[in-house]
Write a protein that holds these residues in place. Sequence first.
Motif, mmCIF file in Angstrom:
data_model
loop_
_atom_site.group_PDB
_atom_site.id
_atom_site.type_symbol
_atom_site.label_atom_id
_atom_site.label_comp_id
_atom_site.label_asym_id
_atom_site.label_seq_id
_atom_site.Cartn_x
_atom_site.Cartn_y
_atom_site.Cartn_z
ATOM 1 N N ASN A 1 12.170 0.721 -24.604
ATOM 2 C CA ASN A 1 11.507 0.701 -23.995
ATOM 3 C C ASN A 1 9.830 1.679 -24.355
ATOM 4 O OD1 ASN A 1 9.410 -1.088 -22.217
ATOM 5 N ND2 ASN A 1 9.519 1.178 -21.257
ATOM 6 N N GLU A 2 8.984 1.317 -24.290
ATOM 7 C CA GLU A 2 7.879 2.642 -24.864
ATOM 8 C C GLU A 2 7.837 4.239 -25.308
ATOM 9 O OE1 GLU A 2 4.762 2.236 -22.158
ATOM 10 O OE2 GLU A 2 4.878 0.400 -21.658
ATOM 11 N N TRP B 1 -6.748 1.283 -13.992
ATOM 12 C CA TRP B 1 -7.096 0.558 -15.433
ATOM 13 C C TRP B 1 -8.015 -0.508 -15.469
ATOM 14 C CZ3 TRP B 1 -1.520 -0.278 -16.551
ATOM 15 C CH2 TRP B 1 -0.788 0.692 -16.446
ATOM 16 N N LYS C 1 2.009 -0.729 -4.747
ATOM 17 C CA LYS C 1 1.665 -1.226 -6.060
ATOM 18 C C LYS C 1 2.348 -2.037 -7.200
ATOM 19 C CE LYS C 1 -0.921 0.223 -11.029
ATOM 20 N NZ LYS C 1 -0.357 1.031 -11.948
ATOM 21 N N TYR D 1 15.808 1.142 -13.245
ATOM 22 C CA TYR D 1 15.086 1.624 -12.584
ATOM 23 C C TYR D 1 14.469 1.647 -11.546
ATOM 24 C CZ TYR D 1 11.359 3.851 -13.894
ATOM 25 O OH TYR D 1 10.371 4.394 -14.524
ATOM 26 N N HIS E 1 15.317 1.946 -21.341
ATOM 27 C CA HIS E 1 14.274 1.682 -20.122
ATOM 28 C C HIS E 1 13.988 3.046 -19.240
ATOM 29 C CE1 HIS E 1 10.142 -1.235 -18.593
ATOM 30 N NE2 HIS E 1 11.007 0.290 -18.345
ATOM 31 N N SER F 1 6.218 0.465 -9.135
ATOM 32 C CA SER F 1 5.937 1.010 -9.816
ATOM 33 C C SER F 1 6.391 1.790 -10.184
ATOM 34 C CB SER F 1 4.180 1.449 -9.615
ATOM 35 O OG SER F 1 3.714 2.079 -9.817
ATOM 36 N N THR F 2 6.250 2.794 -12.236
ATOM 37 C CA THR F 2 6.341 3.820 -12.951
ATOM 38 C C THR F 2 5.620 5.026 -12.383
ATOM 39 O OG1 THR F 2 7.327 2.776 -13.978
ATOM 40 C CG2 THR F 2 6.297 5.199 -14.782
HETATM 41 C C1 BGP Z 1 4.888 0.186 -18.696
HETATM 42 C C2 BGP Z 1 6.328 0.135 -17.694
HETATM 43 C C3 BGP Z 1 6.699 0.006 -17.012
HETATM 44 C C4 BGP Z 1 5.994 -0.585 -15.603
HETATM 45 C C5 BGP Z 1 4.652 -0.819 -16.386
HETATM 46 C C6 BGP Z 1 3.647 -0.099 -15.320
HETATM 47 O O1 BGP Z 1 4.921 1.192 -19.187
HETATM 48 O O2 BGP Z 1 7.306 -0.245 -19.361
HETATM 49 O O3 BGP Z 1 8.395 -0.001 -16.579
HETATM 50 O O4 BGP Z 1 6.089 0.609 -14.464
HETATM 51 O O5 BGP Z 1 4.346 0.384 -17.313
HETATM 52 O O6 BGP Z 1 2.977 0.714 -14.820
HETATM 53 P P1 BGP Z 1 3.389 1.384 -13.220
HETATM 54 O O7 BGP Z 1 4.461 0.567 -12.393
HETATM 55 O O8 BGP Z 1 3.170 2.668 -13.244
HETATM 56 O O9 BGP Z 1 1.587 0.429 -13.171
#
Ligand code: BGP
Length: 469
Positions: A164-165, A343, A430, A22, A120, A423-424
């Motif tokens: 995933n996660e 982070w 980002k 996605y 995912h 990014s998520t």
């Molecule tokens: C993890 C996910 C990814 C990715 C990553 C970075 O939690 O599995 O899909 O997005 O984090 O996070 P972000 O894109 O919010 O920086």
Amino acid sequence: MKHNQLKEFPPTFLWGASTSAYQFEGAWNEDGKGPSVIDTRSPREGISDYTVASNHYHHYREDIALLAEMGFKAYRFSIAWTRIYPQGTGQLNSQGIRFYNDVINELLRYGIEPIVTMYHFDLPAALEKQGGWSNRRTIDAFEAYAKTLFENFGDRVKYWLTINEQNMMILHGSALGTLDPSLQDPKKELYQQNHHMLLAQAKAMILCKKMLPHAKVAPAPNISCVYPASPCPDDVLAADNFNAIRNWLYLDMAVYGRYNTLVWSYFEEKGYTPKIAEGDMDILAAAQPDFIAFNYYSSATVKSNLRDTEEKGGMGDQQIAVGEAGVYAGSGNEYLERTAFGWRIDPAGLRVTLRTIYDRYQLPMMITENGLGAHDTLEEDGTVNDHYRIDYLRKHIEQCRLAMTDGVELFGYCPWSAVDLVSTHQGVSKRYGFVYVDRDEFNLKQLRRIRKNSFYWYKDVISSNGSVL
Ligand code: BGP
């Protein structure tokens, strides 16, 4: 431990990188794809949605050629459940099968090992409408979907990752956009959903072994070591609590097929005990992964929280509330620097995490995400000098080598992300990739692919098998 002589990465080490459907593919409603929960939720203000993303769906040949140019040995990507079953179950979409066949064949043409994540974050919206993971029928839908994947791709895909996660979907679903906002009593319901996801994973692992005896299957949680904020025994206990809730619940179940003791007492205390149907525990006990895949970005630090108030903060300011009355509270860590997005950067924490997981489970491991999200700049001369990303990855790879010298079995490193994607949490601005995708949050431009400095650096890392960093 200080080692005078470091072990080499084995010649078969799987150097690669990761993406998810996605965030990368776009083409969200093309060629028969159904909507997922990511497609149906309201877009976040000021940042891009996922409808076009990096348009990998139409650029996959070019993208895979770039991975091959870097010398990738492996590539981890996810299959969008809704491309295969637009409604989550029932009618199969042959165009979805065709697309992933094309991707897998293209990878194999270059000798790149495909590593497939089955799910995912992108649960089919049609299943969500019927209760999503609260509905036990979703377990059957996932098993049927897994069977279809094994039947269609199992002759070529050797490495399978189930979910995933899962731990982040349960702990931080609102930040990821996977939480159903209509849930009345979210935590209790989420742990019921968690139980169902664990069963779905177990069934997929059992099926994988039965259908594909030579394949290897693993869970893919986000694991990070949890430090106590001080040597105060109450802080150490809080770290123990959070470790169990954040990490071991998921891996103890995947590997040993039992609920972690501390977590179970936490469920009882808080009223989160899931309903367990007859036969569930037998299924959970019968499933076994072949290895452990995990994502690592940062460590966590917590302190005791014996008061009755909820605490917020920690987790590198990921806008995620951390802390629970009587259990733990998020804390800062003055020893760690932060990324531009707040982070915390903790390469040694990766070594601690590798050692701890190996100690607990004695299974080979693969790192399936690790990386630095940053605002990259495309210079006028067409270069992207992401030295900060090189620095981050170099330090983490060094720690992998140290952990391997400590004795852990690590057989692959797939950082996030192979190519820029959405990014998520923070949109397109980002970036994580080795390849820059020329688009802005709302201006798609030409989506041109541009090699960043980290691209050339990683190419050398791979060709030297990790000895030139
Ligand atoms: C993890 C996910 C990814 C990715 C990553 C970075 O939690 O599995 O899909 O997005 O984090 O996070 P972000 O894109 O919010 O920086």
